[in-house]
Design an enzyme around this catalytic site. Sequence first.
Site, PDB file in Angstrom:
ATOM      1  N   LYS A  70     -13.159   1.678  -3.353  1.00 13.67           N
ATOM      2  CA  LYS A  70     -14.294   1.981  -2.468  1.00 13.67           C
ATOM      3  C   LYS A  70     -15.419   2.673  -3.237  1.00 13.67           C
ATOM      4  O   LYS A  70     -16.601   2.377  -3.026  1.00 13.67           O
ATOM      5  CB  LYS A  70     -13.828   2.863  -1.306  1.00 13.67           C
ATOM      6  CG  LYS A  70     -12.916   2.155  -0.315  1.00 13.67           C
ATOM      7  CD  LYS A  70     -12.486   3.103   0.786  1.00 13.67           C
ATOM      8  CE  LYS A  70     -11.554   2.415   1.766  1.00 13.67           C
ATOM      9  NZ  LYS A  70     -11.091   3.351   2.828  1.00 13.67           N
TER      10      LYS A  70
ATOM     11  N   HIS B 146       7.485 -27.469   1.508  1.00  9.93           N
ATOM     12  CA  HIS B 146       6.442 -28.328   0.958  1.00  9.93           C
ATOM     13  C   HIS B 146       5.383 -27.524   0.213  1.00  9.93           C
ATOM     14  O   HIS B 146       4.302 -28.044  -0.077  1.00  9.93           O
ATOM     15  CB  HIS B 146       5.797 -29.142   2.090  1.00  9.93           C
ATOM     16  CG  HIS B 146       6.797 -29.946   2.863  1.00  9.93           C
ATOM     17  ND1 HIS B 146       7.158 -31.220   2.496  1.00  9.93           N
ATOM     18  CD2 HIS B 146       7.527 -29.644   3.961  1.00  9.93           C
ATOM     19  CE1 HIS B 146       8.055 -31.676   3.348  1.00  9.93           C
ATOM     20  NE2 HIS B 146       8.307 -30.738   4.243  1.00  9.93           N
TER      21      HIS B 146
ATOM     22  N   GLU C  90       0.831  -1.204   0.000  1.00 13.06           N
ATOM     23  CA  GLU C  90       0.000   0.000   0.000  1.00 13.06           C
ATOM     24  C   GLU C  90       0.866   1.255   0.000  1.00 13.06           C
ATOM     25  O   GLU C  90       0.473   2.295  -0.527  1.00 13.06           O
ATOM     26  CB  GLU C  90      -0.941   0.000   1.212  1.00 13.06           C
ATOM     27  CG  GLU C  90      -2.109   0.960   1.075  1.00 13.06           C
ATOM     28  CD  GLU C  90      -3.203   0.722   2.095  1.00 13.06           C
ATOM     29  OE1 GLU C  90      -4.227   0.120   1.744  1.00 13.06           O
ATOM     30  OE2 GLU C  90      -3.016   1.130   3.261  1.00 13.06           O
TER      31      GLU C  90
END
Length: 532
Positions: free
Chosen positions: A454, A350, A321
């Site tokens: 938003k 793994h 950000e």
Amino acid sequence: MTNTSWENFQTYFYNNPDLELALDISRMIIPNDYFKKMTSKMENVYAQMESLEKGAIANPDENRRVGHYWLRNSDIAPEPEIAVEIRENLAEIKVFVQKVHNGSITSQTGEAFKNVLLIGIGGSGLGPQFISDALGANADKMSLFFIDNTDPDGMDRVFKRLEPELDTTLCIVISKSGGTIETRNGMLETQNLYEKKRFNFSKHAVSITQKGSQLHQYGEKEGWLKSFPMWDWVGGRTSVLSSVGLVALALQGIDIDALLAGACCCDEITRKKDTLNNPSALLALMWYKATSGKGGKQMVMLPYKDRLAFFSKYLQQLLMESLGKEKDLEGRVVHQGIAVYGNKGSTDQHSYVQQLLEGPDNFFVTFIEVLKDRDGTSPILSENSTSGDFLQAFLLGTRNALTFKGRESITITVNEVKPFTIGVLIGLFERAVSMYAFLIHINAYHQPAVEMGKKAAGEAIALKNEILHLLREKKGQKFTVDEIAQQLDSTNSEETIFKLLIHLRENPQHCIYAQKGKTVFDDQYFYAQEHI
């Protein structure tokens, strides 16, 4: 391939006993004259960091100062009033926490609070969640739970665990503006649960927000237990050592003074203008070297400690950000950014080490090594080794394998996971982000693209409500997606209308149903108040 000689290791191994931290950059490919060439750029970075800490406008787009460094050393705040606010707030946090712990502040039923439910998103959730998990212990004074999304099922999973002890659960609602949709929804859902159980939510609620915000006003009106401040000069992703993190963490029983001391100590050391003795500057320069100052590379975080599993998520927000920007400070399109992802060792063996070794060379790794395995003595298992010996061996093995393949890595070593160390790590990366942002000439303290998302979400909600209004107004009539788009004069929004309708169909509260057509795009949607 990187130079792995003992001489090279000694040259690029930084060790600081005061921080209880070591930083090894010897596995990065560093030209002999690199630090000399970067001297002028780093002198500029140090000057800008000094200016930032003295209160200069560091976020020009929003005309804001950046003061999270003042939180752990109020003496350096640019005005006495700010220093007083910081000290008074910390004292208030401690008094409130003590009253909760000693039973002076109790639940509606008069019982002592046992749990804390923190409702917040982004920096208001990730930082506290990381530290809570890293430092949690069986002897914690209170248990922390988190709602950090607007996912109903996610909330239900938390509610199911808390429901038997809802009356002894303290809720902390965190939103700087008070208008964060995800946090508002989490609060309203929680409030609804309290009301169903016939508890007064206000007697269990605390806000952390800016004075005068919607949330602050609401808490005052409803008579919430307490409100703690958020300040304009502290951004969400750097707020964990403000009220945002300190209230809940102190309630859990974590030593917040040690957290602040660790960050403060790191700040002091990383103010040094001697780059080879400044760990944050070394990190920032290695990021600059790995990306050629142009971004685009991935930072793979591999902490070899379960307690640090949330660190990668925390750093995702802090770095991505802050550094993911389309334009630089001059308005030039640069598309900067460092993508962060991570797992934990030796789980990484793994999961994705295979690709790190043989896939595209588009990353650099940051290992975090913790020397202390556990409290007490470990049993010897096999090959004359403990489970902790094997954990370190996997780290060393992966590190060497990467080097053999010509892949770059950085290793951070700390003695143990404790509040001071976590504070150091937070300070280390916060300052590295600031320095790297100055190196590449971007604003690390705004997030315009987040606001775009938003806004688009708000448009989707508005369109959904238009669809509902249409179908309810024409109750019983059936419409395809195309017909609804025509009715709403939204002929360029068919895809969004389709997505909204299939979601409405799968959830009963809005009473929207579908009659199947030849294909999913021919389905006809309608409103029926009676259950079908």
